[in-house]
Design a protein around this motif. Structure first.
Motif, mmCIF file in Angstrom:
data_model
loop_
_atom_site.group_PDB
_atom_site.id
_atom_site.type_symbol
_atom_site.label_atom_id
_atom_site.label_comp_id
_atom_site.label_asym_id
_atom_site.label_seq_id
_atom_site.Cartn_x
_atom_site.Cartn_y
_atom_site.Cartn_z
ATOM 1 N N TRP A 20 48.589 -44.103 -7.848
ATOM 2 C CA TRP A 20 47.579 -42.994 -8.233
ATOM 3 C C TRP A 20 47.064 -42.408 -6.951
ATOM 4 N N VAL A 30 53.696 -36.860 -13.978
ATOM 5 C CA VAL A 30 52.174 -36.765 -13.491
ATOM 6 C C VAL A 30 51.145 -36.335 -14.345
ATOM 7 N N TYR A 60 46.841 -36.225 -15.212
ATOM 8 C CA TYR A 60 45.341 -36.084 -14.437
ATOM 9 C C TYR A 60 44.586 -36.668 -15.520
ATOM 10 N N ILE A 112 44.955 -38.635 -10.082
ATOM 11 C CA ILE A 112 46.224 -38.326 -10.585
ATOM 12 C C ILE A 112 47.184 -39.426 -10.649
ATOM 13 N N SER A 120 44.566 -36.798 -0.345
ATOM 14 C CA SER A 120 45.385 -36.903 -1.575
ATOM 15 C C SER A 120 46.913 -36.677 -1.273
ATOM 16 N N PRO A 151 42.351 -36.357 -6.651
ATOM 17 C CA PRO A 151 42.716 -35.288 -6.712
ATOM 18 C C PRO A 151 42.811 -34.384 -5.474
#
Length: 157
Positions: free
Chosen positions: A78, A44, A46, A56, A87, A81
């Motif tokens: 993706w 993962v 950011y 993300i 999300s 956030p």
């Protein structure tokens, strides 16, 4: 003081705005999806954004393809956030049922995808149903191809 609170409240996103979506049943999920995979997140990252939206990113190990359209293999997805209520929290090692979408075909959120694992009876039932639908579609395609093959070879004689 009141003016500052009002002005500050107008400039900040409201956390009270929840993402509203309905989880679909297996038949409608399979019918409307271009791609459905079971995958494990392996990394993962950011991605900050100065202009536009932060993202993300999750690198994937695809474990099983339930439905696929033409296109490159799915290696990453993706999501927005965590500030967004829609999300999908991407966690290294977690297995997900993913239905990527969007212009790039790799966006996911909690409406289109879900974490799956042991003890998730609803998730396990959904996976069983999706596999049954996939297998039935394969049998239908094979039977259809089998009926067309003799007709095609008869025309060559």
């Amino acid at each position: 003081m009141l003016a500052l609170l009002v002005a500050g409240g107008l400039s900040m996103p409201s956390l009270a705005q929840a993402c509203s979506c309905l989880k679909r049943d297996a038949a409608s999920l399979f019918k409307t999806s271009d791609r459905l995979v079971i995958a494990r997140v392996t990394r993962v990252q950011y991605q900050r954004a100065w202009i536009g939206e932060a993202r993300i990113w999750g690198d994937l190990q695809v474990l099983e393809t339930l439905k696929a359209s033409a296109g490159p293999p799915l290696t990453k997805v993706w999501t927005e956030p965590e500030i967004s209520m829609c999300s999908l929290p991407l966690i290294v090692g977690q297995v997900y049922l993913l239905e990527p979408y969007g212009e790039d075909g790799i966006k996911v959120d909690h409406c289109s995808s879900r974490a799956i694992g042991t003890g998730d009876a609803q998730g396990e039932q959904l996976l069983r149903q999706l596999r049954q639908i996939r297998d039935e579609r394969r049998r239908q395609a094979e039977a259809s191809a089998g009926r067309q093959a003799p007709a095609a070879s008869a025309g060559r004689r």
